[in-house]
Design an enzyme around this catalytic site. Structure first.
Site, PDB file in Angstrom:
ATOM      1  N   THR A   1       0.828  -1.207   0.000  1.00 10.59           N
ATOM      2  CA  THR A   1       0.000   0.000   0.000  1.00 10.59           C
ATOM      3  C   THR A   1       0.861   1.254   0.000  1.00 10.59           C
ATOM      4  O   THR A   1       2.043   1.229   0.348  1.00 10.59           O
ATOM      5  CB  THR A   1      -0.949   0.020   1.208  1.00 10.59           C
ATOM      6  N   ASP A   2       0.230   2.373  -0.384  1.00 15.47           N
ATOM      7  CA  ASP A   2       0.916   3.655  -0.385  1.00 15.47           C
ATOM      8  C   ASP A   2       0.589   4.436   0.883  1.00 15.47           C
ATOM      9  O   ASP A   2      -0.038   3.897   1.804  1.00 15.47           O
ATOM     10  CB  ASP A   2       0.563   4.448  -1.652  1.00 15.47           C
ATOM     11  N   ALA A   3       0.967   5.687   0.923  1.00 18.06           N
ATOM     12  CA  ALA A   3       0.756   6.511   2.116  1.00 18.06           C
ATOM     13  C   ALA A   3      -0.723   6.699   2.456  1.00 18.06           C
ATOM     14  O   ALA A   3      -1.070   6.996   3.595  1.00 18.06           O
ATOM     15  CB  ALA A   3       1.424   7.874   1.938  1.00 18.06           C
TER      16      ALA A   3
ATOM     17  N   ILE B   1      -3.784   2.592   0.272  1.00 14.82           N
ATOM     18  CA  ILE B   1      -4.372   1.992  -0.929  1.00 14.82           C
ATOM     19  C   ILE B   1      -3.279   1.209  -1.667  1.00 14.82           C
ATOM     20  O   ILE B   1      -2.125   1.642  -1.709  1.00 14.82           O
ATOM     21  CB  ILE B   1      -4.938   3.106  -1.842  1.00 14.82           C
TER      22      ILE B   1
END
Length: 133
Positions: A12-14, A17
């Site tokens: 996931t990203d920041a 997601i």
């Protein structure tokens, strides 16, 4: 064929997601399992001197996938000719489509494109489905 697995935090990203690049990893994992399911895993192909090469990749992101969700990647071989073969992917969570994708592949041996090996061609021919994206 449907490949299932849970999303890991590192994917996931920041914003929490799944990062867009990881959809292509899901496609690759599903492809590996597909080849294994028809009796021709990557390891066996490599032992015979073949490499499966990705030539094109496409993904349409419809809705975000989040950490710890279980994803289902439906993979379908949709087309094959002498040199190239194509897969479609539907990525879904809890019955809802999150992404769709397509990839195009070929085989190489000794750094040259070669015809799809007949043994694999026969196995693949039994798996072709005509499901458009």
């Amino acid at each position: 064929m449907i490949y299932k697995r849970r999303i890991h935090f590192y994917e996931t990203d920041a914003q929490g997601i799944v990062h867009h690049s990881n959809y292509f990893r899901l496609f690759e994992e599903a492809r590996g399992e597909f080849l294994r399911s028809i009796g021709m895993p990557y390891s066996k192909l490599r032992e015979e001197g073949y490499e499966v090469v990705l030539l094109e990749a496409y993904c349409q992101f419809r809705e975000p996938i989040l950490y710890d969700q279980e994803v289902n990647v439906e993979i379908n071989l949709t087309e094959m000719d002498r040199y190239f073969f194509y897969f479609n992917y539907h990525v879904w969570v809890e019955g809802k489509i999150k992404a769709i994708g397509k990839t195009k592949h070929c085989f190489i041996k000794r750094a040259k494109i070669v015809s799809i090996p007949q043994k694999l061609r026969d196995l693949l021919a039994d798996s072709i489905s005509k499901i458009p994206l």
